[in-house]
Every structure is written in C-alpha cells, then in structure tokens.
Scaffold this motif. Structure first.
Motif, mmCIF file in Angstrom:
data_model
loop_
_atom_site.group_PDB
_atom_site.id
_atom_site.type_symbol
_atom_site.label_atom_id
_atom_site.label_comp_id
_atom_site.label_asym_id
_atom_site.label_seq_id
_atom_site.Cartn_x
_atom_site.Cartn_y
_atom_site.Cartn_z
ATOM 1 N N ARG A 57 0.970 -1.129 -0.099
ATOM 2 C CA ARG A 57 -0.114 0.016 -0.204
ATOM 3 C C ARG A 57 0.894 1.014 0.016
ATOM 4 O O ARG A 57 0.586 2.163 -0.788
ATOM 5 N N LEU A 58 2.035 1.118 0.669
ATOM 6 C CA LEU A 58 2.862 2.393 0.673
ATOM 7 C C LEU A 58 3.452 2.726 -0.429
ATOM 8 O O LEU A 58 3.950 3.701 -0.893
ATOM 9 N N ARG A 59 3.558 1.482 -1.257
ATOM 10 C CA ARG A 59 4.382 1.591 -2.879
ATOM 11 C C ARG A 59 3.331 2.090 -3.600
ATOM 12 O O ARG A 59 3.653 2.479 -4.783
ATOM 13 N N GLY A 60 2.047 2.354 -3.203
ATOM 14 C CA GLY A 60 1.187 3.021 -4.131
ATOM 15 C C GLY A 60 0.478 2.198 -4.989
ATOM 16 O O GLY A 60 -0.134 2.289 -6.074
ATOM 17 N N LEU A 61 0.425 0.692 -4.801
ATOM 18 C CA LEU A 61 -0.225 0.009 -5.506
ATOM 19 C C LEU A 61 -1.654 -0.159 -5.635
ATOM 20 O O LEU A 61 -2.220 0.141 -4.569
ATOM 21 N N SER A 62 -2.310 -0.506 -6.508
ATOM 22 C CA SER A 62 -3.856 -0.367 -6.746
ATOM 23 C C SER A 62 -4.335 -1.492 -5.804
ATOM 24 O O SER A 62 -3.641 -2.660 -5.615
ATOM 25 N N ASP A 63 -5.707 -1.410 -5.275
ATOM 26 C CA ASP A 63 -6.346 -2.018 -4.428
ATOM 27 C C ASP A 63 -6.717 -3.554 -5.182
ATOM 28 O O ASP A 63 -6.607 -4.581 -4.716
ATOM 29 N N ARG A 64 -6.995 -3.433 -6.530
ATOM 30 C CA ARG A 64 -7.154 -4.762 -7.314
ATOM 31 C C ARG A 64 -5.989 -5.583 -7.355
ATOM 32 O O ARG A 64 -6.117 -6.703 -7.171
ATOM 33 N N ARG A 65 -4.756 -4.936 -7.484
ATOM 34 C CA ARG A 65 -3.515 -5.697 -7.583
ATOM 35 C C ARG A 65 -3.147 -6.153 -6.196
ATOM 36 O O ARG A 65 -2.722 -7.232 -6.218
ATOM 37 N N ILE A 66 -3.374 -5.407 -5.015
ATOM 38 C CA ILE A 66 -3.011 -6.002 -3.590
ATOM 39 C C ILE A 66 -4.004 -7.194 -3.477
ATOM 40 O O ILE A 66 -3.679 -8.317 -2.818
#
Length: 332
Positions: free
Chosen positions: A229-238
């Motif tokens: 999340r801190l890396r800014g990845l999208s919720d879908r990818r997470i």
C-alpha cells in the motif's frame, strides 16, 4: 523427507484397514439380517408363504464364524472381488463402477462452485470489514451454514419439482438419453443434477466464506500488505497478487477433504432426489441389510476421504513454500 512420506503412507493404509475392520463388525451388529429383511419385504408384497420359504432357502448360506467371514472378505478384497449384492443380485464392483461417476460429478461440481463463490465473497467481506456489507454478509453466511442440506433438498423438490415443475425430481438423466459425449447428454445430466448441486452449494458456502474472510483479514494485517500500500499499488493488484493468493492457501486442504466428506453426505441427498449414485445404493443397502454392497460402498467413501487428506498432507508444502512439510504437518 523420505521418512515423512513413508509415515504418511503407512498411516493412510493403517486408517483404511482399521476402518474396514470396524465397519465389517459394526454392519453385522445391525439388527435384522438380509434374509429377515427379504422375508418381510416378500410378505408385504403378498407372496405365497411356500414361495417365500423357497426363495429364502435358495439364498440361505452356511453359517460361519465371524473370523472366518472376515478372513474370506479380506482375501476377496485384496484380490479385487467385492462380492455380489444380496438385494440387486449383481457384482458390487459393477454397481459401484456405474454409480460412482455420477456422485463424483455432483459433489466435485458442487465443491468447486461453492469454493469459487466463497473465495470471492469472503475476500470482499474482509475488504469491507466493519461495514454494513460485512455485517449482513456474515449474518447470511451463518444462516446458510445452519440449514441442513437435506432440508433444503426436500424444499427444492417440493417447490421446484412438484409445484412449478421447473426441475426433475428424480433420476440421473431423462428416459431415452444414453450416456455419451454429446451436447444433449451433458445438458440433460446438468439439468438433473442442478438441484442436488444447489442444495450442497447453498448450505456449505457460508462456512467456507467465513473461513476465507478470516484468512483475508489476517493477511491484510501482514507487513508485506502494508508495504504494498505504501508503494502505491492499486487495491485490485493488492487483492489478487498479495491478499487473495495468500489467503486462499489454507483453503486448499479444506477443499480436498470436503470432497471426501461430501461423498459420505451423498447418502441422504441422493435418496431425496432418487439420484442413483453410490449414496442412493448405500441407502438401499442399509434398508435391505445388503452387507456386501454396504461394505463395498463404505470402502469407496472411506478411501476417497483418506486419499483426499493424504494428498492434501503431501502437497500442501509444495503449493506453500513457507511451510516445511515435515515440520508443519507433524502437528496433525
């Protein structure tokens, strides 16, 4: 590692032997033997008493000590001979070969569908933890898991078969449809299996959904998810690459073992829908005290359950590299 596999294999074989031995004795302790049940059925049908005595006499076998029967049964079993059905007058192996694929089809389809729904539904609930959606979905899951599958099955037969006539109430296929690789056969088989599959899916999906929810919530609290999340990845990818992949791993063992358990649960379900799989024949064997057929089907159900646990035990460490097979599974 080799010792681990040897131990697991030895336990599986020992479990099968103990189960078969206990079943052999318990089945013969059931009140009323096959001849008594046959006589009672013929009397209800109004057969002449002299004819009844002749039929019973023709099927009368010389009584042997139970240890002799056990030795003969185990010897026949090791040679692949399951005996002949007392009620259906057919080889038990032929009955099982004909009926088993239909039961496996229903239960495997139902288990795959319910796990697919549970994985998606449980992950969504976990992402919405504490929301109204979470509360409503969790309550619905608990409600669904508290309904026995046979109660829902009877309700389906009454409503969708007899009242509205939408689905058939009995049999594996329609009269005149022969088992072959064709669109008509596949469509008809799915049509007849729809209600049994729905009964299993609806009553079991709730518990698996709650399990997936718990796994997902646990994974959401892990450090690697926070870093993502801190890396800014999208919720879908997470959700797919981090949470879903790790949360679904503990469901793997439950998926395999549930298939084995559902084979045992098919006894009542198939009797309700007159679906002639191994569950239906098991019920008929119980009613008529058909010892060879009971033993043969129970052996199949037990073997399926033991194999599912055995496969899950040996392969879980392969799908989850974090788990050391010899260490984690020794706790079981």
């Amino acid at each position: 590692m080799n010792n681990y596999y040897i131990k697991r294999t030895g336990r599986a074989v020992l479990t099968l032997w103990v189960t078969v031995t206990l079943t052999f004795g318990l089945i013969r302790a059931i009140p009323g033997g096959p001849l008594e049940m046959l006589r009672a059925r013929l009397v209800r049908q109004g057969v002449d008493p002299s004819r009844i005595d002749a039929i019973i006499q023709s099927r009368q076998q010389e009584s042997q000590p139970i240890y002799v029967e056990y030795y003969e049964y185990m010897s026949s079993l090791l040679s692949g001979n399951l005996g002949e059905s007392f009620y259906f007058r057919e080889p038990v192996s032929d009955i099982i070969i004909d009926a088993l694929p239909w039961t496996v089809f229903v239960m495997v389809m139902a288990t795959i569908i319910l796990f697919a729904i549970a994985v998606v539904w449980g992950a969504l609930i976990a992402y919405k933890e504490g929301s109204t959606f979470d509360t409503a979905s969790s309550g619905l899951s608990i409600l669904l898991s508290s309904v026995p599958f046979y109660v829902l099955g009877i309700l389906f037969v009454v409503v969708f078969s007899y009242k509205f006539g939408v689905f058939p109430a009995r049999y594996r296929t329609s009269p005149g449809v022969s088992p072959e690789l064709s669109f008509l056969f596949i469509q008809d088989a799915l049509y007849h299996a729809a209600l049994p599959i729905a009964s299993v899916v609806i009553t079991q999906v709730g518990l698996q959904t709650l399990a997936m929810r718990g796994n997902s919530i646990q994974v959401l609290g892990e450090d690697f998810v926070r870093v993502a999340r801190l890396r800014g990845l999208s919720d879908r990818r997470i959700a797919t690459r981090y949470v879903g992949r790790n949360a679904i791993l503990p469901m793997y063992t439950g998926f395999l073992t549930l298939i084995g358990f559902n084979l045992g649960g098919s006894v009542i379900l198939e009797e309700i829908f007159t679906y002639t799989g191994i569950g239906y024949y098991m019920f008929e064997a119980l009613i008529n005290r058909d010892y060879p057929l009971m033993m043969g089907i129970f052996l199949v159900i037990t073997t399926a359950l033991v194999l599912s646990v055995y496969i899950a035990d040996l392969t879980y460490g392969l799908i989850d590299p974090r788990v050391k097979s010899g260490d984690s599974n020794e706790a079981y």
